[in-house]
Design a protein around this motif. Structure first.
Motif, short mmCIF file in Angstrom:
data_model
loop_
_atom_site.label_atom_id
_atom_site.label_comp_id
_atom_site.label_asym_id
_atom_site.label_seq_id
_atom_site.Cartn_x
_atom_site.Cartn_y
_atom_site.Cartn_z
N GLY A 101 0.79 -1.23 0.00
CA GLY A 101 0.00 0.00 0.00
C GLY A 101 0.82 1.27 0.00
N ALA A 102 2.14 1.16 0.17
CA ALA A 102 2.98 2.35 0.26
C ALA A 102 2.87 3.23 -0.98
N ALA A 103 2.80 2.60 -2.14
CA ALA A 103 2.75 3.37 -3.39
C ALA A 103 1.48 4.20 -3.50
N CYS A 178 9.65 10.68 7.85
CA CYS A 178 8.93 9.46 8.20
C CYS A 178 7.88 9.14 7.15
N GLU A 179 7.19 10.14 6.63
CA GLU A 179 6.20 9.92 5.59
C GLU A 179 6.86 9.41 4.32
N ALA A 180 8.04 9.95 3.99
CA ALA A 180 8.74 9.50 2.78
C ALA A 180 9.14 8.03 2.92
N MET A 181 9.56 7.62 4.11
CA MET A 181 9.91 6.22 4.32
C MET A 181 8.66 5.35 4.26
N SER A 182 7.54 5.85 4.79
CA SER A 182 6.30 5.09 4.75
C SER A 182 5.81 4.89 3.32
N ARG A 183 6.08 5.88 2.45
CA ARG A 183 5.66 5.77 1.05
C ARG A 183 6.62 4.92 0.23
#
Length: 212
Positions: A101-103, A178-183
């Motif tokens: 789901g990251a993408a 953190c959001e960039a790593m989650s994505r």
């Protein structure tokens, strides 16, 4: 308790969805991977779920052997819910769903709720990709702090708030990182290398991250 719904298909994926395919079930598992939780705590960290639906899902999960309920000794004297061994086996399922789901995560919307510990599973994935498979790691974000045990098997994989003891590494990062790593657009190793994640500590996890 309502009758269990079933796809009535002789297929392991269908059987799995019989148990965890209802809305909110896997998000309850996400919360309980952090250890025993009271009903009120679960409700507070699952914004949008109604009290009736939450109560129903917890009963279904207990019936299906995913959770148990027990009463804390005094002075707590409250009931808590926790995962069984079978429930904890859903960790790689949630990690795979998160990676898939990251993408589609995109930028955070104004209506999106967020809790610091929701970043625990993506961060855990990043730690393991960086070769960190043991120890205690504390993570400090703009929204708050949480801690993770990368090598956890029969214990919670994360906890809300600061580490309960001296951690092997402390990571500090801002929400954007953190959001960039989650994505999935930035790895933890690269974030440390470029200075977006500060690493403090002398334990093996800290050394592995700094040397990566």
């Amino acid at each position: 308790m309502s009758p269990r719904r079933s796809y009535d298909q002789y297929c392991s994926a269908a059987r799995a969805l019989d148990a965890v395919g209802d809305r909110w079930t896997l998000l309850i598992v996400r919360e309980l991977l952090g250890g025993p939780r009271r009903y009120t705590d679960l409700h507070a960290d699952l914004p949008g779920v109604s009290t009736d639906v939450l109560a129903s899902r917890l009963k279904d999960m207990e019936r299906d052997g995913l959770t148990t309920r027990r009463r804390l000794p005094p002075p707590g004297a409250a009931y808590v819910y926790e995962l069984t061994g079978r429930g904890r086996e859903l960790l790689p399922v949630l990690q795979a769903l998160g990676a898939w789901g990251a993408a589609g995560l995109g930028e955070r919307r104004p209506t999106d709720a967020v809790r610091a510990h929701w970043f625990a599973l993506p961060l855990l994935r990043g730690l393991r990709e960086a070769g960190v498979g043991e120890g205690l790691v504390e993570v400090r974000l703009d929204e708050g702090a949480f801690h993770v045990w990368p090598g956890a098997e029969d214990r919670p994989v994360y906890g809300d708030g600061p580490a309960p003891e001296e951690p092997d590494a402390r990571l500090s990062l801002d929400t954007g990182t953190c959001e960039a790593m989650s994505r999935g657009v930035l790895s933890l190793r690269d974030a440390v290398r470029e200075g977006s994640v500060a690493v403090v500590g002398e334990g093996l996890p800290a050394k592995l991250l700094r040397e990566g």
